[in-house]
Enzyme design. Structure first.
Site, PDB file in Angstrom:
ATOM      1  N   VAL A  11      -5.803   4.128   2.732  1.00  0.00           N
ATOM      2  CA  VAL A  11      -4.686   4.088   1.787  1.00  0.00           C
ATOM      3  C   VAL A  11      -5.126   3.501   0.458  1.00  0.00           C
ATOM      4  O   VAL A  11      -4.819   4.045  -0.611  1.00  0.00           O
ATOM      5  CB  VAL A  11      -3.512   3.279   2.374  1.00  0.00           C
ATOM      6  CG1 VAL A  11      -2.381   3.155   1.357  1.00  0.00           C
ATOM      7  CG2 VAL A  11      -3.004   3.936   3.653  1.00  0.00           C
ATOM      8  N   ARG A  42     -13.538  -6.475   2.395  1.00  0.00           N
ATOM      9  CA  ARG A  42     -14.273  -7.335   3.329  1.00  0.00           C
ATOM     10  C   ARG A  42     -15.772  -7.260   3.094  1.00  0.00           C
ATOM     11  O   ARG A  42     -16.473  -8.254   3.200  1.00  0.00           O
ATOM     12  CB  ARG A  42     -13.951  -6.935   4.767  1.00  0.00           C
ATOM     13  CG  ARG A  42     -12.524  -7.246   5.198  1.00  0.00           C
ATOM     14  CD  ARG A  42     -12.360  -7.044   6.695  1.00  0.00           C
ATOM     15  NE  ARG A  42     -11.014  -7.372   7.147  1.00  0.00           N
ATOM     16  CZ  ARG A  42     -10.029  -6.499   7.254  1.00  0.00           C
ATOM     17  NH1 ARG A  42     -10.250  -5.221   6.946  1.00  0.00           N
ATOM     18  NH2 ARG A  42      -8.832  -6.864   7.665  1.00  0.00           N
ATOM     19  N   LYS A 103       3.851  -3.032   7.574  1.00  0.00           N
ATOM     20  CA  LYS A 103       5.037  -3.042   8.447  1.00  0.00           C
ATOM     21  C   LYS A 103       4.971  -4.147   9.487  1.00  0.00           C
ATOM     22  O   LYS A 103       5.987  -4.748   9.830  1.00  0.00           O
ATOM     23  CB  LYS A 103       5.192  -1.687   9.134  1.00  0.00           C
ATOM     24  CG  LYS A 103       3.960  -1.246   9.919  1.00  0.00           C
ATOM     25  CD  LYS A 103       4.106   0.153  10.445  1.00  0.00           C
ATOM     26  CE  LYS A 103       2.803   0.638  11.069  1.00  0.00           C
ATOM     27  NZ  LYS A 103       1.757   0.893  10.056  1.00  0.00           N
ATOM     28  N   VAL A 130       7.418   2.130   6.023  1.00  0.00           N
ATOM     29  CA  VAL A 130       8.114   2.964   7.004  1.00  0.00           C
ATOM     30  C   VAL A 130       8.139   4.407   6.521  1.00  0.00           C
ATOM     31  O   VAL A 130       8.563   4.686   5.402  1.00  0.00           O
ATOM     32  CB  VAL A 130       9.560   2.484   7.235  1.00  0.00           C
ATOM     33  CG1 VAL A 130      10.262   3.367   8.265  1.00  0.00           C
ATOM     34  CG2 VAL A 130       9.593   1.031   7.684  1.00  0.00           C
ATOM     35  N   LYS A 203       8.825  -0.764  12.601  1.00  0.00           N
ATOM     36  CA  LYS A 203       9.592   0.011  11.627  1.00  0.00           C
ATOM     37  C   LYS A 203      11.088  -0.060  11.919  1.00  0.00           C
ATOM     38  O   LYS A 203      11.912  -0.111  10.991  1.00  0.00           O
ATOM     39  CB  LYS A 203       9.101   1.454  11.631  1.00  0.00           C
ATOM     40  CG  LYS A 203       7.658   1.603  11.170  1.00  0.00           C
ATOM     41  CD  LYS A 203       7.122   3.000  11.409  1.00  0.00           C
ATOM     42  CE  LYS A 203       5.674   3.115  10.958  1.00  0.00           C
ATOM     43  NZ  LYS A 203       5.075   4.435  11.273  1.00  0.00           N
TER      44      LYS A 203
END
Length: 437
Positions: A11, A42, A103, A130, A203
């Site tokens: 994402v 990371r 979420k 969601v 969700k």
């Protein structure tokens, strides 16, 4: 407007790409250009392809990036509870706007984030948490704020929807459908969060919180996964004119004492093919909202994937940046109703029960007597000789019973008592039925 991005996986990478590709349009919509102040990761040496950013923007110092005075908005796409919670609480208390897709954190401890946003006078937006790119949370939080929502029913996990759709289409069992989902990239190497309902439960908590102006956490959600759904269950659903979906259901109602409360649950259920959610196939998501004035509303689209989720993230970025330029911020939370969450036993539902029974006189009467003792009304009964059911279990007969609506505790107690009948060889399956009454 200076952006700090926490995470650069599937994402995060798409967020970076879209910020670059749509920079002119985004600047025009917001009224100011967007600039990446840093990207916390990371591992610095990881190959991230041809992302259009300077290497020096990457850092492993997420804390330093979040606390930088040169940052206006923090975008979090790392996931998990810690250290994401600490990062976002610090950002919000410092007055920085936050956009997150997390979420799990929102369901586990959204209260901490909302409180920090209120303390810092900052925006907390989470549309991407969601149903991916589907514009769902903003309508619940804003567009329907003048209405009263009574029920939210949704398919909010693409992996399980793909698996159940494949079982329905091909007659395959759960294991075979999961293997196909894994091969096609719909299921993770460890699919537990999806197939056991953890993802959908998080969700559901977020949806219920927004719909009913009440803080609902993951621990308040009754959760069941799809691992016990069999090919025989799917075939039985077809025989009834139904299909099986993993549903999240949040409903307003009254508890045993007559007080207004909410029920929030995630579990597989049969729904009639006439229901709007029945036709949602593959890895798509859909949410069916029932409001008093607006009536039934359906939200449908891709519920996962890097590009779809990044689209929702950027929509929130535009909103919070506009607010910052205007010197305002959105209300952090609406939890004034503070309704109690009913236990699963008080949830009103219906059951589909498949029994392997002895084929002799009096069996049906004995079974019906058990239902009557628990004040559970039977809607339909279907009896088939051994060998005619899809499972071919080799018993005397198969009795399929569908109930009328009753409290889940009464239905569960009925099923438990059926196990003690001499005429009942075994209980082949128990599934809830939704959307028919």
């Amino acid at each position: 407007m200076r952006l700090a991005i926490l995470g650069c996986g599937t994402v995060g990478s798409e967020v970076v790409r879209l910020l670059h590709e749509q920079s002119a349009d985004l600047a025009a919509r917001i009224g100011a250009p967007l600039e990446i102040a840093g990207i916390a990761v990371r591992r610095l040496g990881r190959d991230r392809g041809d992302l259009p950013v300077a290497p020096e923007l990457f850092t492993t110092d997420a804390v330093g990036l979040v606390k930088s005075d040169d940052v206006d908005v923090v975008i979090e796409v790392v996931g998990g509870i810690e250290p994401a919670r600490s990062w976002l609480v610090d950002a919000l208390r410092a007055g920085k706007s936050v956009v997150t897709a997390n979420k799990a954190l929102l369901a586990e401890d959204g209260a901490s984030l909302h409180d920090a946003a209120a303390d810092g006078g900052a925006d907390l937006y989470y549309e991407a948490a969601v149903a991916g790119a589907i514009p769902l949370l903003r309508p619940l939080r804003e567009s329907l704020h003048g209405d009263r929502i009574n029920r939210v029913t949704g398919i909010v996990n693409g992996t399980t929807n793909f698996i159940l759709s494949a079982m329905d289409a091909t007659g395959a069992g759960f294991a075979e459908a999961l293997e196909e989902a894994t091969e096609l990239g719909y299921a993770e190497a460890d699919p537990t969060a999806d197939v056991e309902g953890f993802d959908a439960a998080a969700k559901a908590a977020i949806l219920a919180s927004l719909a009913f102006h009440t803080r609902v956490g993951a621990a308040d959600v009754h959760r069941e996964g799809i691992t016990e759904v069999t090919a025989a269950d799917v075939a039985s659903a077809k025989a009834m004119g139904c299909t099986i979906k993993l549903l999240c259901i949040a409903a307003r109602g009254t508890d045993a004492a007559g007080r207004e409360s909410v029920s929030v649950r995630v579990h597989p259920a049969m729904i009639p093919l006439s229901h709007p959610l029945a036709s949602v196939g593959d890895a798509y998501n859909a949410v069916f909202v029932e409001a008093e004035a607006a009536g039934p509303l359906m939200f449908y689209g891709r519920g996962a994937g890097g590009a779809a989720t990044a689209s929702a993230v950027l929509g929130d970025v535009v909103a919070v940046c506009r607010n910052r330029l205007a010197g305002v911020h959105a209300p952090s939370e609406s939890a004034y109703a503070d309704l109690a969450v009913r236990p699963m036993g008080e949830a009103l539902t219906r059951y589909h029960v498949s029994l392997d029974v002895a084929d002799r006189p009096g069996v049906l009467a004995a079974v019906a007597g058990v239902f009557a003792r628990h004040d559970v009304s039977i809607a339909t009964v279907r009896q088939a000789p051994a060998g005619t059911e899809p499972a071919g279990r080799g018993v005397d007969a198969v009795l399929v019973i569908v109930t009328h609506t009753a409290p889940d505790a009464a239905l569960a107690a009925t099923v438990e008592d059926l196990r003690g009948l001499d005429a009942v060889r075994s209980i082949a399956s128990v599934l809830r039925v939704e959307g028919g009454e």
